[in-house]
Design a protein around this motif. Structure first.
Motif, PDB file in Angstrom:
ATOM      1  N   ILE A  87       0.636  -0.834   0.086  1.00 21.73           N
ATOM      2  CA  ILE A  87       0.537  -0.136   0.048  1.00 21.73           C
ATOM      3  C   ILE A  87       0.822   1.162   0.075  1.00 21.73           C
ATOM      4  N   PHE A  88       1.853   1.466   0.158  1.00 20.97           N
ATOM      5  CA  PHE A  88       2.590   2.535   1.104  1.00 20.97           C
ATOM      6  C   PHE A  88       3.804   2.355  -0.591  1.00 20.97           C
ATOM      7  N   ALA A  89       3.944   1.289  -1.487  1.00 21.06           N
ATOM      8  CA  ALA A  89       4.299   1.349  -2.251  1.00 21.06           C
ATOM      9  C   ALA A  89       5.973   2.424  -2.567  1.00 21.06           C
ATOM     10  N   GLY A  90       6.818   1.940  -1.443  1.00 20.90           N
ATOM     11  CA  GLY A  90       7.835   3.086  -1.268  1.00 20.90           C
ATOM     12  C   GLY A  90       8.131   4.219  -1.072  1.00 20.90           C
ATOM     13  N   SER A  91       7.171   4.851  -1.130  1.00 23.72           N
ATOM     14  CA  SER A  91       6.330   6.022  -0.078  1.00 23.72           C
ATOM     15  C   SER A  91       8.130   6.230   1.022  1.00 23.72           C
ATOM     16  N   LEU A  92       8.273   5.442   2.288  1.00 25.85           N
ATOM     17  CA  LEU A  92       8.962   5.975   3.078  1.00 25.85           C
ATOM     18  C   LEU A  92      10.268   5.368   2.448  1.00 25.85           C
ATOM     19  N   ASP A  93      10.376   5.314   1.640  1.00 31.29           N
ATOM     20  CA  ASP A  93      11.916   5.553   1.456  1.00 31.29           C
ATOM     21  C   ASP A  93      12.736   6.432   0.013  1.00 31.29           C
ATOM     22  N   ASP A  94      11.569   7.590  -0.163  1.00 32.66           N
ATOM     23  CA  ASP A  94      11.350   8.440  -1.261  1.00 32.66           C
ATOM     24  C   ASP A  94      12.205   9.772  -0.336  1.00 32.66           C
ATOM     25  N   ARG A  95      13.277  10.052  -0.680  1.00 31.71           N
ATOM     26  CA  ARG A  95      14.622  11.106  -0.052  1.00 31.71           C
ATOM     27  C   ARG A  95      13.682  12.355   0.713  1.00 31.71           C
ATOM     28  N   ARG A  96      12.846  12.315   0.513  1.00 25.17           N
ATOM     29  CA  ARG A  96      11.924  13.779   0.634  1.00 25.17           C
ATOM     30  C   ARG A  96      11.582  14.022   1.924  1.00 25.17           C
ATOM     31  N   VAL A  97      11.515  12.031   2.533  1.00 20.41           N
ATOM     32  CA  VAL A  97      10.395  12.039   3.631  1.00 20.41           C
ATOM     33  C   VAL A  97      11.708  11.855   4.642  1.00 20.41           C
ATOM     34  N   ARG A  98      11.703  11.963   5.602  1.00 23.69           N
ATOM     35  CA  ARG A  98      11.628  11.714   7.211  1.00 23.69           C
ATOM     36  C   ARG A  98      10.705  11.067   7.845  1.00 23.69           C
ATOM     37  N   ILE A  99      10.689  10.179   8.860  1.00 24.15           N
ATOM     38  CA  ILE A  99      10.290   9.470  10.268  1.00 24.15           C
ATOM     39  C   ILE A  99      10.535  10.147  11.650  1.00 24.15           C
ATOM     40  N   PHE A 100       9.279  10.162  11.910  1.00 21.32           N
ATOM     41  CA  PHE A 100       9.970  10.927  13.715  1.00 21.32           C
ATOM     42  C   PHE A 100       8.891  10.026  14.306  1.00 21.32           C
ATOM     43  N   GLU A 101       8.968   8.989  14.867  1.00 23.37           N
ATOM     44  CA  GLU A 101       8.419   8.193  16.007  1.00 23.37           C
ATOM     45  C   GLU A 101       8.282   9.051  17.440  1.00 23.37           C
ATOM     46  N   GLY A 102       7.378   9.951  17.192  1.00 20.68           N
ATOM     47  CA  GLY A 102       6.706  10.169  19.089  1.00 20.68           C
ATOM     48  C   GLY A 102       5.441  11.787  18.516  1.00 20.68           C
ATOM     49  N   ASP A 103       5.676  12.202  19.072  1.00 22.58           N
ATOM     50  CA  ASP A 103       4.442  13.243  19.312  1.00 22.58           C
ATOM     51  C   ASP A 103       4.435  14.562  18.614  1.00 22.58           C
ATOM     52  N   VAL A 104       3.256  14.455  17.265  1.00 22.26           N
ATOM     53  CA  VAL A 104       3.822  15.341  16.626  1.00 22.26           C
ATOM     54  C   VAL A 104       3.569  17.129  17.006  1.00 22.26           C
ATOM     55  N   ALA A 105       3.631  16.788  18.179  1.00 21.72           N
ATOM     56  CA  ALA A 105       3.061  18.239  19.229  1.00 21.72           C
ATOM     57  C   ALA A 105       4.274  18.549  19.458  1.00 21.72           C
ATOM     58  N   ALA A 106       5.020  17.705  19.553  1.00 23.72           N
ATOM     59  CA  ALA A 106       6.918  17.996  19.761  1.00 23.72           C
ATOM     60  C   ALA A 106       7.215  19.258  18.995  1.00 23.72           C
ATOM     61  N   LEU A 107       6.993  18.562  17.779  1.00 27.40           N
ATOM     62  CA  LEU A 107       7.219  19.383  16.239  1.00 27.40           C
ATOM     63  C   LEU A 107       6.854  20.601  16.233  1.00 27.40           C
ATOM     64  N   ILE A 108       5.725  20.970  16.818  1.00 26.78           N
ATOM     65  CA  ILE A 108       5.088  21.619  16.532  1.00 26.78           C
ATOM     66  C   ILE A 108       5.471  23.556  17.923  1.00 26.78           C
ATOM     67  N   ASP A 109       5.342  22.464  19.189  1.00 24.82           N
ATOM     68  CA  ASP A 109       5.163  23.174  20.458  1.00 24.82           C
ATOM     69  C   ASP A 109       6.751  23.991  20.558  1.00 24.82           C
ATOM     70  N   GLY A 110       6.370  25.579  20.033  1.00 16.93           N
ATOM     71  CA  GLY A 110       7.589  26.863  20.338  1.00 16.93           C
ATOM     72  C   GLY A 110       8.269  26.824  18.825  1.00 16.93           C
ATOM     73  N   ALA A 111       8.019  26.414  17.213  1.00 17.11           N
ATOM     74  CA  ALA A 111       8.283  26.626  16.249  1.00 17.11           C
ATOM     75  C   ALA A 111       7.568  27.498  16.001  1.00 17.11           C
ATOM     76  N   ARG A 112       8.480  28.558  15.116  1.00 17.06           N
ATOM     77  CA  ARG A 112       8.326  30.022  13.998  1.00 17.06           C
ATOM     78  C   ARG A 112       8.882  29.587  13.443  1.00 17.06           C
ATOM     79  N   ASN A 113       7.433  30.082  12.500  1.00 16.86           N
ATOM     80  CA  ASN A 113       7.242  30.224  10.581  1.00 16.86           C
ATOM     81  C   ASN A 113       8.808  28.981  10.607  1.00 16.86           C
ATOM     82  N   ALA A 114       7.925  27.621  11.228  1.00 15.33           N
ATOM     83  CA  ALA A 114       9.117  26.999  10.302  1.00 15.33           C
ATOM     84  C   ALA A 114       8.333  25.196   9.358  1.00 15.33           C
ATOM     85  N   TRP A 115       6.888  25.519   8.937  1.00 17.19           N
ATOM     86  CA  TRP A 115       6.197  24.445   7.882  1.00 17.19           C
ATOM     87  C   TRP A 115       5.262  25.784   7.494  1.00 17.19           C
ATOM     88  N   ASP A 116       5.483  24.971   6.321  1.00 20.24           N
ATOM     89  CA  ASP A 116       4.518  25.807   5.263  1.00 20.24           C
ATOM     90  C   ASP A 116       2.459  25.015   5.312  1.00 20.24           C
TER      91      ASP A 116
END
Length: 224
Positions: free
Chosen positions: A109-138
């Motif tokens: 089903i994933f069809a190799g998408s996890l191996d795409d060089r644009r992709v990084r997997i973070f094993e943890g709470d998404v809130a950890a990547l949002i809290d305290g960030a400033r102008n970090a994400w599009d």
């Protein structure tokens, strides 16, 4: 009748219960108790969760996308199909077993998408990547629960509360998009998004083309 087969089990953190990967013929589901969280035949709304934000940020150099919840990879694949080669896509998945399933019994089903060089997997709470960030994400795409409430995990509630939405607003770049998936309407959530200074569009989308259950998507844009 085709029987269901449990392929694997794991547990939600914080005592949130057991999740199961289930197969019925060629159909796969991820279940929490009697609740079906994901189904391999129902991908329309998850794909739209990525399609609309990617359209709105088209043309940006090195766009940075944060996806909360790996699921069965439909949102990730839809994003990759629309993003340029210089994009950076981070997927936050709280349950490590879900990542293992993506590389194992759900690999087709994933069809190799996890191996795409644009992709990084973070094993943890998404809130950890949002809290305290400033102008970090599009764009920030959230599909971590069944809606703006903690069905699978009470801690998810804070993502959708005023403080969590304010953090998401600050974490986005001007003109960036917060997209949220839900299995049901929630007028209170729409008001909270507006109070957090977002320009809000609420859209009802079918799970499979023009069929299947109706899901609700919010696309909240940080004003420039």
């Amino acid at each position: 009748m085709i029987p269901r087969e449990v392929l694997a089990t794991s547990h939600m953190p914080d005592g949130g219960g057991e999740i199961r990967l289930v197969r019925r013929g060629e159909e796969y589901s991820i279940m929490l108790g009697a609740t079906e969280l994901m189904n391999s035949r129902l991908s329309g709304s998850e794909e739209q969760l990525a399609a609309t934000p990617c359209e709105r940020i088209a043309g940006r150099a090195r766009p940075a996308i944060l996806i909360g919840g790996l699921g069965m990879g439909f949102t990730l694949r839809a994003a990759l199909s629309r993003l340029a080669k210089d994009a950076e896509v981070t997927v936050a998945e709280l349950v490590p077993a879900v990542v293992d399933w993506a590389r194992g019994p759900l690999a087709h089903i994933f069809a190799g998408s996890l191996d795409d060089r644009r992709v990084r997997i973070f094993e943890g709470d998404v809130a950890a990547l949002i809290d305290g960030a400033r102008n970090a994400w599009d764009a920030i795409l959230l599909d971590v629960d069944n809606g703006p409430g903690g069905l699978t995990r009470e801690a998810n509630d804070r993502l959708y509360a005023r403080g969590g939405l304010a953090a998401a607003h600050d974490a986005l770049r001007p003109g960036g998009v917060l997209a949220v998936w839900s299995s049901h309407p929630d007028t209170g959530f729409t008001r909270r998004l507006e109070s957090a200074r977002f320009q809000v569009e609420e859209r009802v989308v079918r799970a499979r083309g023009d069929k299947g259950p109706r899901h609700v998507l919010w696309f909240a844009t940080r004003r420039r």
